[in-house]
Design a protein around this motif. Structure first.
Motif, PDB file in Angstrom:
ATOM      1  N   UNK A  87      15.084  53.623  46.995  1.00  0.00           N
ATOM      2  CA  UNK A  87      13.831  54.328  46.770  1.00  0.00           C
ATOM      3  C   UNK A  87      12.710  53.436  46.256  1.00  0.00           C
ATOM      4  N   UNK A  88      12.957  52.161  46.098  1.00  0.00           N
ATOM      5  CA  UNK A  88      11.930  51.269  45.560  1.00  0.00           C
ATOM      6  C   UNK A  88      12.266  49.818  45.854  1.00  0.00           C
ATOM      7  N   UNK A  89      11.291  48.957  45.632  1.00  0.00           N
ATOM      8  CA  UNK A  89      11.537  47.516  45.744  1.00  0.00           C
ATOM      9  C   UNK A  89      10.862  46.855  44.565  1.00  0.00           C
ATOM     10  N   UNK A  90      11.619  46.084  43.801  1.00  0.00           N
ATOM     11  CA  UNK A  90      11.107  45.544  42.550  1.00  0.00           C
ATOM     12  C   UNK A  90      10.974  44.032  42.630  1.00  0.00           C
ATOM     13  N   UNK A  91       9.804  43.540  42.287  1.00  0.00           N
ATOM     14  CA  UNK A  91       9.603  42.097  42.231  1.00  0.00           C
ATOM     15  C   UNK A  91       9.686  41.651  40.779  1.00  0.00           C
ATOM     16  N   UNK A  92      10.572  40.701  40.531  1.00  0.00           N
ATOM     17  CA  UNK A  92      10.766  40.166  39.181  1.00  0.00           C
ATOM     18  C   UNK A  92       9.957  38.872  39.085  1.00  0.00           C
ATOM     19  N   UNK A  93       8.910  38.909  38.272  1.00  0.00           N
ATOM     20  CA  UNK A  93       7.888  37.862  38.263  1.00  0.00           C
ATOM     21  C   UNK A  93       8.046  36.959  37.030  1.00  0.00           C
ATOM     22  N   UNK A 127       7.339  48.070  42.815  1.00  0.00           N
ATOM     23  CA  UNK A 127       7.363  47.904  41.359  1.00  0.00           C
ATOM     24  C   UNK A 127       7.355  46.424  40.976  1.00  0.00           C
ATOM     25  N   UNK A 128       6.793  46.169  39.804  1.00  0.00           N
ATOM     26  CA  UNK A 128       6.786  44.794  39.302  1.00  0.00           C
ATOM     27  C   UNK A 128       7.362  44.768  37.895  1.00  0.00           C
ATOM     28  N   UNK A 129       8.253  43.845  37.645  1.00  0.00           N
ATOM     29  CA  UNK A 129       8.744  43.655  36.281  1.00  0.00           C
ATOM     30  C   UNK A 129       8.473  42.211  35.851  1.00  0.00           C
ATOM     31  N   UNK A 130       7.887  42.070  34.665  1.00  0.00           N
ATOM     32  CA  UNK A 130       7.666  40.725  34.118  1.00  0.00           C
ATOM     33  C   UNK A 130       8.958  40.341  33.403  1.00  0.00           C
ATOM     34  N   UNK A 131       9.955  39.998  34.196  1.00  0.00           N
ATOM     35  CA  UNK A 131      11.277  39.702  33.648  1.00  0.00           C
ATOM     36  C   UNK A 131      11.874  38.442  34.264  1.00  0.00           C
ATOM     37  N   UNK A 132      11.021  37.621  34.853  1.00  0.00           N
ATOM     38  CA  UNK A 132      11.516  36.372  35.431  1.00  0.00           C
ATOM     39  C   UNK A 132      11.636  35.318  34.342  1.00  0.00           C
ATOM     40  N   UNK A 133      11.253  34.094  34.680  1.00  0.00           N
ATOM     41  CA  UNK A 133      11.356  33.033  33.684  1.00  0.00           C
ATOM     42  C   UNK A 133      10.215  33.148  32.685  1.00  0.00           C
ATOM     43  N   UNK A 134      10.571  32.941  31.415  1.00  0.00           N
ATOM     44  CA  UNK A 134       9.533  32.844  30.394  1.00  0.00           C
ATOM     45  C   UNK A 134       9.341  34.095  29.576  1.00  0.00           C
ATOM     46  N   UNK A 135       8.602  33.914  28.477  1.00  0.00           N
ATOM     47  CA  UNK A 135       8.283  35.031  27.584  1.00  0.00           C
ATOM     48  C   UNK A 135       6.825  35.420  27.853  1.00  0.00           C
ATOM     49  N   UNK A 136       6.612  36.571  28.511  1.00  0.00           N
ATOM     50  CA  UNK A 136       5.234  36.904  28.926  1.00  0.00           C
ATOM     51  C   UNK A 136       4.247  37.018  27.770  1.00  0.00           C
ATOM     52  N   UNK A 137       4.704  37.431  26.596  1.00  0.00           N
ATOM     53  CA  UNK A 137       3.743  37.579  25.489  1.00  0.00           C
ATOM     54  C   UNK A 137       3.406  36.246  24.820  1.00  0.00           C
TER      55      UNK A 137
END
Ligand code: SAH
Ligand code: SF4
Length: 417
Positions: free
Chosen positions: A130-136, A212-222
């Motif tokens: 039901x979705x496609x998520x890009x892990x950025x 969908x996009x998740x900021x869950x790839x490499x690194x600490x986004x904050x």
């Protein structure tokens, strides 16, 4: 330009307030991907256009970039023929270079990417029914050394620019063939009162693979707040990629001082890498806990703007055998969520192994029991199915080949000396 200075960001410090805006290129041209429309207009003006022209051209270029996925100024047909080579001489619309693209048996795709100055990082696409998520990814490597995370063992770090962050989304759309074709001569002003507005010109997320996009790839986004914010603004901008903030989630290991700004200035869904419920264990496995403890972190979650029963905060919890997976841990997790009255759900992540990791994954029975205790307390606690493990694309497995190679090189050097 592999000699571009790296940003000095030692571990456990506050984020750098100012981060680089554009990565310099060997050919001297300026990359406009990732810049706001006023910024593009200002660059056009500096390059010699009058203010009115610069503003108009910036609007046109912006539209071609984000609605059509066009990277070649020559193809921007509503811009005068003489103007197009002028733009090409001075500016460029980039994508990250693709070093390698891999496909998992389960459909997950992973790309090893490279910045214009030669740093490698990864992005992952996870298709579901039901979705496609890009892990950025938000950084090359990570300064925080969570002991169960492969990325955390990388030394090499620099923040990604807004262009390099939004470039991942653009590249995924290129690869998935998701740019609209056909005419573009309609008015695309945002109109919230018009329920059909999102469908105009087929620019909505519906029917797309990438939803969908998740900021869950490499690194600490904050720790790269400004650039992540600016990139996500382009992703959410109705005249940019136009993806709803409800389809975006940012995961943080707990950079407490930046959480309030994240809610106020970005307003996306929040995921928090909790992973432990006692100071001792969290200090060990998520070392940023020594700086911002569990109480502070949960208070910041309680204050997070935009969290509600319909938009719950996700607590990520990696299941490590005999480390954080007891019944007591599960009960304590429930108690903490209740104490802070958090609209929460828990995501149980089976530990994904990597070479040299000091942990084992909890048994399936233990994970099921842990999940059960939380569910029985009325809090959702699904177990996340690992995806793309065969290509090292699962949570916490991202670590670039370049870094792996440099480690191998180091080993060789050590053996020779
Ligand atoms: N740096 C951010 C976002 C990237 S990590 C953060 O830490 O939240 C995405 C998620 O994967 C985090 O919850 C992280 O703790 C988890 N993770 C890291 N290594 C893992 C591993 N080996 N197995 C399972 N999950 C892992
Ligand atoms: Fe960095 Fe997140 Fe990995 Fe911790 S879990 S080392 S914060 S990427």
């Amino acid at each position: 330009m592999t000699d571009t200075p790296l940003m000095p960001i030692p571990g456990n410090i506050d984020p750098l307030p100012v981060a680089r805006e554009v990565t310099p290129r060997d050919d001297g041209r300026i990359d406009v991907l990732g810049l706001s429309r006023p910024r593009i207009a200002a660059l056009f003006e500096t390059a010699g256009l009058d203010a009115k022209q610069a503003k108009l051209r910036a609007k046109q270029v912006f539209h071609w970039l984000y609605h059509r996925g066009v990277t070649d100024f020559a193809a921007m047909t509503d811009i005068g023929k003489a103007m197009r080579p002028w733009l090409t001489e001075r500016f460029v619309v980039s994508r990250p270079d693709v070093v390698e693209a891999q496909h998992s048996q389960d459909g997950t795709r992973k790309w090893l990417l490279r910045t214009a100055d030669g740093h490698e990082f990864e992005m992952v696409f996870i298709p579901d029914a039901d979705r496609g998520t890009l892990c950025v990814s938000s950084q090359v490597g990570c300064t925080l050394n969570c002991t169960f995370c492969h990325t955390g063992t990388m030394r090499l770090v620099r923040n990604l620019t807004p262009g390099e962050i939004v470039g991942q989304v653009m590249l995924a759309r290129d690869a998935l063939g998701e740019w609209p074709k056909g005419r573009m001569d309609f008015d695309f002003e945002d109109d919230d009162s018009d329920p059909e507005a999102d469908n105009r010109g087929h620019y909505s997320a519906d029917g797309r693979l990438l939803t969908n996009i998740v900021m869950m790839g490499m690194g600490e986004p904050l720790y790269n707040f400004d650039n992540v914010r600016d990139a996500l603004k382009l992703v959410m901008d109705p005249e940019g990629l136009s993806l709803s903030r409800r389809r975006i989630t940012l995961s943080t290991s707990g950079v407490v001082p930046m959480m309030e700004r994240c809610g106020r200035e970005i307003g996306v869904g929040l995921a928090v890498s909790l992973h432990a419920v006692t100071k001792d264990v969290r200090d060990e496995i998520v070392p940023i806990n020594r700086k911002y403890g569990i109480e502070e972190l949960l208070s910041a979650c309680a204050a997070y703007k935009g969290a509600s029963n319909s938009r719950r905060i996700t607590f990520e919890y990696v299941m490590l055998k005999d480390k954080n997976d007891s019944d007591e841990d599960a009960h304590e997790l429930v108690r903490l969520i209740r104490e802070y009255a958090l609209p929460a759900k828990v995501n149980l992540i089976p530990f994904n192994p990597w070479p040299g990791a000091a942990y084992e994954c909890s048994t399936p029975e233990r994970i099921a029991r842990f999940s059960d205790i939380i569910f029985k307390a009325g809090i959702s606690a699904p177990v996340r199915t690992p995806r793309g493990r065969d290509i090292d694309a699962a949570c916490g497995q991202l670590k670039t080949a370049a870094e792996k190679k440099s480690r191998a090189q180091l080993d060789r050097e050590a053996a020779e000396s």
